[in-house]
Design an enzyme around this catalytic site. Sequence first.
Site, PDB file in Angstrom:
ATOM      1  N   ALA A 296       4.230   2.493  -8.505  1.00 55.24           N
ATOM      2  CA  ALA A 296       4.295   3.847  -9.072  1.00 55.24           C
ATOM      3  C   ALA A 296       5.701   4.420  -8.925  1.00 55.24           C
ATOM      4  CB  ALA A 296       3.280   4.760  -8.390  1.00 55.24           C
TER       5      ALA A 296
ATOM      6  N   GLY B 106       0.792  -1.229   0.000  1.00 55.72           N
ATOM      7  CA  GLY B 106       0.000   0.000   0.000  1.00 55.72           C
ATOM      8  C   GLY B 106       0.825   1.280   0.000  1.00 55.72           C
TER       9      GLY B 106
ATOM     10  N   ASP C 233      -1.127   7.470  -6.666  1.00 51.53           N
ATOM     11  CA  ASP C 233       0.240   6.964  -6.449  1.00 51.53           C
ATOM     12  C   ASP C 233       1.231   7.581  -7.427  1.00 51.53           C
ATOM     13  OD1 ASP C 233      -0.991   5.459  -4.579  1.00 51.53           O
ATOM     14  OD2 ASP C 233      -0.311   3.516  -5.312  1.00 51.53           O
TER      15      ASP C 233
END
Length: 324
Positions: free
Chosen positions: A112, A107, A154
């Site tokens: 990204a 998470g 992200d």
Amino acid sequence: MKIKSFAPGKIILFGEHSVVHNRPAIAVAINRGVNVELSSREDNIVHVNVPVIDYEAEHELTNSKLNYVIDSQKKMITDYIYEAINLFELDKGFNITVDINMYLGAGLGSSAAVTVSTLKAVSLYANKDLSKDKIAKMARSIEIKIQGAASPIDTSMSTYGGIIYIDNEFRLERLNVNMQLPLIVSNCQISGNTGKLVESVRQKYEKYPKIVGHIFDAMENIANDAKTALEEGNGDVIGDYMNINQGLLDSIGVNTLELSDMLYKIRSYGASGSKLTGSGGGGCIIAYTPENIDEIYDKISAEYPTFKCELSNNGVEASITDDK
Ligand code: MEV
């Protein structure tokens, strides 16, 4: 030629899950992320090294591209690297090491950060100095191609850094924050399934619309008050907001016994507030630790993989270190 780049990861400070139901959220880019080191070669080989997963491979450039096809089932972290490389026309090969200094699939936006950092390094190698807007766009399209869907959060955090407020129409606003944000991130090492957790919250909302609606409203008030506090540099309330937000996340069923254990422990060690971050069901907790961060870190890191971090204001950065 040697190019080094860094792109930050992110945590969600407030508003996970409620953001799916058109409530605001706050995300923070952290000074832990992905370092890429690229060095030129005289042949047409691209050598990719990802130490954290013990990955090493070589591919040949043919007509300025790598012959690489992603396997849609596997969704490997290396897919992001190859997709980023293949957006450029490359005359010569290179060695690239992608150092992921954060937890994968927990998470924190690792895919990204990998994508953005690789894009930055390879674009410089291809003699293209891309704007941040362009990098964010390219990174998001890579995430969509590999994952099927991706919010812009992200890739924006990894590209621009800073603290971003996501409003209830999902517009991203960068906040002007001048305070320090010392944080501890601890990983419970069990992955939550974001899709299933988001669906379970949706079902709860459908079953108890008034109750869950009010919980989302409370989360919205926290995000909005926290936005003001951050902009005013008022750290005193941040810990309380985190603890309250955590209670609300628990009430919609995304907490776990282990996360709770970690959260209460870190509070007892002296954190001013703590909560899960991201989808829950596992993954990471975050703690706001304006005081005694080293002692708190020593205690929690004896039990769980843990790092200390701070807000990263700059987003993706690169330097050409050895231009021969
Ligand atoms: C996951 O990191 C955050 C959630 O709010 C889902 C999302 O916003 O896509 C749970």
